[in-house]
Design a protein around this motif. Structure first.
Motif, short mmCIF file in Angstrom:
data_model
loop_
_atom_site.label_atom_id
_atom_site.label_comp_id
_atom_site.label_asym_id
_atom_site.label_seq_id
_atom_site.Cartn_x
_atom_site.Cartn_y
_atom_site.Cartn_z
N LYS A 149 0.85 -1.31 0.11
CA LYS A 149 -0.04 0.02 -0.09
C LYS A 149 0.77 1.16 0.07
O LYS A 149 0.49 2.37 -0.42
CB LYS A 149 -0.84 0.02 1.31
CG LYS A 149 -2.03 -1.07 1.27
CD LYS A 149 -2.97 -0.69 0.23
CE LYS A 149 -4.08 -1.54 0.22
NZ LYS A 149 -5.30 -1.36 -0.75
N ALA A 150 1.97 1.21 0.43
CA ALA A 150 3.13 2.30 0.52
C ALA A 150 3.68 2.67 -0.87
O ALA A 150 4.23 3.75 -0.90
CB ALA A 150 4.16 1.98 1.73
N ILE A 151 3.56 1.79 -1.94
CA ILE A 151 3.86 2.30 -3.28
C ILE A 151 3.20 3.46 -3.57
O ILE A 151 1.65 3.10 -3.80
CB ILE A 151 4.14 0.95 -3.87
CG1 ILE A 151 4.95 0.04 -3.66
CG2 ILE A 151 4.60 1.42 -5.37
CD1 ILE A 151 6.41 0.18 -2.94
N GLY A 152 3.74 4.38 -4.15
CA GLY A 152 2.74 5.49 -4.56
C GLY A 152 2.04 5.12 -5.72
O GLY A 152 2.11 4.33 -6.45
N ARG A 153 1.03 6.07 -5.82
CA ARG A 153 -0.10 5.97 -6.75
C ARG A 153 0.54 6.16 -8.20
O ARG A 153 0.02 5.32 -9.41
CB ARG A 153 -0.98 7.01 -6.51
CG ARG A 153 -2.40 6.57 -7.39
CD ARG A 153 -3.47 7.98 -7.30
NE ARG A 153 -4.63 7.89 -8.34
CZ ARG A 153 -5.50 8.72 -8.03
NH1 ARG A 153 -5.72 9.85 -7.24
NH2 ARG A 153 -6.55 8.58 -8.94
N LEU B 231 6.01 -5.58 -5.91
CA LEU B 231 6.89 -6.13 -5.03
C LEU B 231 8.21 -5.74 -4.99
O LEU B 231 8.89 -5.77 -3.77
CB LEU B 231 6.54 -7.65 -5.37
CG LEU B 231 5.24 -8.26 -4.84
CD1 LEU B 231 5.16 -9.80 -5.18
CD2 LEU B 231 5.18 -7.83 -3.15
N PRO B 232 9.07 -5.60 -5.95
CA PRO B 232 10.39 -5.17 -6.07
C PRO B 232 10.64 -3.95 -5.31
O PRO B 232 11.86 -3.73 -4.61
CB PRO B 232 10.90 -5.06 -7.58
CG PRO B 232 9.91 -6.06 -8.15
CD PRO B 232 8.62 -5.99 -7.58
N GLN B 233 9.79 -2.97 -5.38
CA GLN B 233 9.83 -1.89 -4.58
C GLN B 233 9.45 -1.90 -3.03
O GLN B 233 9.92 -1.40 -2.06
CB GLN B 233 9.03 -0.54 -5.31
CG GLN B 233 9.64 -0.44 -6.67
CD GLN B 233 8.87 0.84 -7.23
OE1 GLN B 233 8.73 1.85 -6.80
NE2 GLN B 233 8.14 0.40 -8.21
N ALA B 234 8.35 -2.84 -2.93
CA ALA B 234 7.77 -3.06 -1.62
C ALA B 234 8.84 -3.90 -0.78
O ALA B 234 8.88 -3.63 0.45
CB ALA B 234 6.43 -3.57 -1.68
N ARG C 41 21.34 -5.22 -0.51
CA ARG C 41 21.45 -5.99 -1.70
C ARG C 41 20.00 -5.61 -2.62
O ARG C 41 20.16 -5.49 -3.85
CB ARG C 41 21.55 -7.44 -1.48
CG ARG C 41 21.84 -8.46 -2.60
CD ARG C 41 23.16 -8.30 -3.33
NE ARG C 41 23.17 -9.05 -4.39
CZ ARG C 41 24.00 -10.11 -4.39
NH1 ARG C 41 24.64 -10.81 -3.51
NH2 ARG C 41 24.18 -11.01 -5.36
N VAL C 42 18.87 -5.78 -1.92
CA VAL C 42 17.76 -5.45 -2.74
C VAL C 42 17.45 -4.00 -3.07
O VAL C 42 16.84 -3.95 -3.95
CB VAL C 42 16.61 -6.12 -1.97
CG1 VAL C 42 16.80 -7.58 -1.76
CG2 VAL C 42 16.17 -5.43 -0.76
N ASP D 155 17.36 3.50 -6.07
CA ASP D 155 17.52 4.91 -5.64
C ASP D 155 16.79 5.86 -6.79
O ASP D 155 17.03 5.80 -7.97
CB ASP D 155 18.82 5.47 -5.46
CG ASP D 155 19.58 4.73 -4.25
OD1 ASP D 155 18.73 4.12 -3.65
OD2 ASP D 155 20.95 4.61 -4.18
N GLY D 156 15.91 6.69 -6.27
CA GLY D 156 15.15 7.58 -7.13
C GLY D 156 13.87 6.66 -7.77
O GLY D 156 13.21 7.44 -8.88
N VAL D 157 13.75 5.48 -7.87
CA VAL D 157 12.48 4.78 -8.33
C VAL D 157 11.28 4.71 -7.68
O VAL D 157 10.43 5.08 -8.44
CB VAL D 157 13.00 3.29 -8.72
CG1 VAL D 157 11.76 2.48 -9.19
CG2 VAL D 157 14.29 3.09 -9.52
N ARG D 158 11.23 4.83 -6.41
CA ARG D 158 10.20 4.72 -5.81
C ARG D 158 9.41 6.14 -5.79
O ARG D 158 10.23 7.07 -5.52
CB ARG D 158 10.29 4.06 -4.31
CG ARG D 158 10.60 2.57 -4.10
CD ARG D 158 10.38 2.03 -2.87
NE ARG D 158 11.49 2.76 -1.80
CZ ARG D 158 12.40 2.03 -1.54
NH1 ARG D 158 13.06 1.19 -2.53
NH2 ARG D 158 13.39 2.70 -0.86
N ALA D 159 8.41 6.05 -5.77
CA ALA D 159 7.72 7.73 -5.79
C ALA D 159 7.08 7.89 -4.41
O ALA D 159 6.81 6.80 -3.72
CB ALA D 159 6.56 7.55 -6.77
#
Length: 219
Positions: free
Chosen positions: A108-112, A134-137, A209-210, A215-219
């Protein structure tokens, strides 16, 4: 004078059982956490209801009761488990219930904006979840997963109640045979700390590692 070498060896044998419980219980907990966590964000009401029921039941009841049910009550339903299997089942499902909320919260925390980008790319929900969400979460989940693994490690002490010879059980045996409380319980204190330290360091390494390339991808 007491020859402590044999008694310390007994505790170390128990430490191997504790390690088995921690590894197998953590593996089950991760599977349960992702299954229930993804179920909580499902579009299908029955799936959400099933996941919620599992989470609320295992978070709302005592691990002691769950362990006793797994070992003493399930045989009445024709399911007989060894003490190790009962311990893994109870610990894994209990910790997995807490982990499920971690999974749900991280998703749910991944940006809209990320979800809208998935729609713009014409990705299915499964593709978006697998390749984008999932890769960002996952990096958001790992710190709490590490804490949950340490809690599971400490929770393994409850299996001594069903006579599984983990290191807490063995420390009690040593205390009964030697009359000494200090040495056996200081020994298991240090062993618990060492195992928890390894888990903590391992999770920090996995976090680094993950998060590479995010960096800079997650909104």
């Amino acid at each position: 004078m007491i020859d402590w070498s044999g008694y310390i060896g007994l505790i170390l044998q128990g430490a191997l059982v504790t390690l088995q419980l921690t590894v197998m219980g953590s593996a089950l907990a991760v599977v349960a956490a992702f299954a229930a966590g993804l179920g909580r964000v499902s579009r299908f009401l029955p799936v959400r209801m099933l996941a919620t029921t599992y989470i609320e039941f295992f978070r709302g009841t005592s691990i002691f009761v769950q362990l006793f049910w797994a070992y003493f009550v399930l045989p009445f339903a024709g399911i007989t488990l060894s003490p190790l299997q009962a311990g893994v089942l109870a610990l894994g499902l209990n910790v997995g219930a807490y982990g499920a909320e971690v999974v749900r919260g991280a998703i749910k925390a991944i940006g809209r904006e990320q979800r809208e980008a998935c729609v713009a790319l014409n990705l299915t929900r499964l593709q978006a979840m697998r390749h984008i969400i999932l890769p960002q979460a996952l990096p958001l989940m790992l710190p709490t997963f590490g804490n949950n693994a340490i809690e599971l490690l400490k929770g393994t002490a409850v299996v001594s109640l069903i006579s599984l010879n983990d290191m807490t059980f063995q420390a009690q045996v040593v205390r009964a045979q030697t009359g000494s409380t200090l040495i056996p319980f200081v020994t298991i204190l240090l062993l618990y700390f060492a195992m928890a330290w390894v888990i903590s360091r391992g999770m920090r390494w996995l976090e680094r590692r993950v998060t590479r390339g995010l960096d800079g991808v997650r909104a």
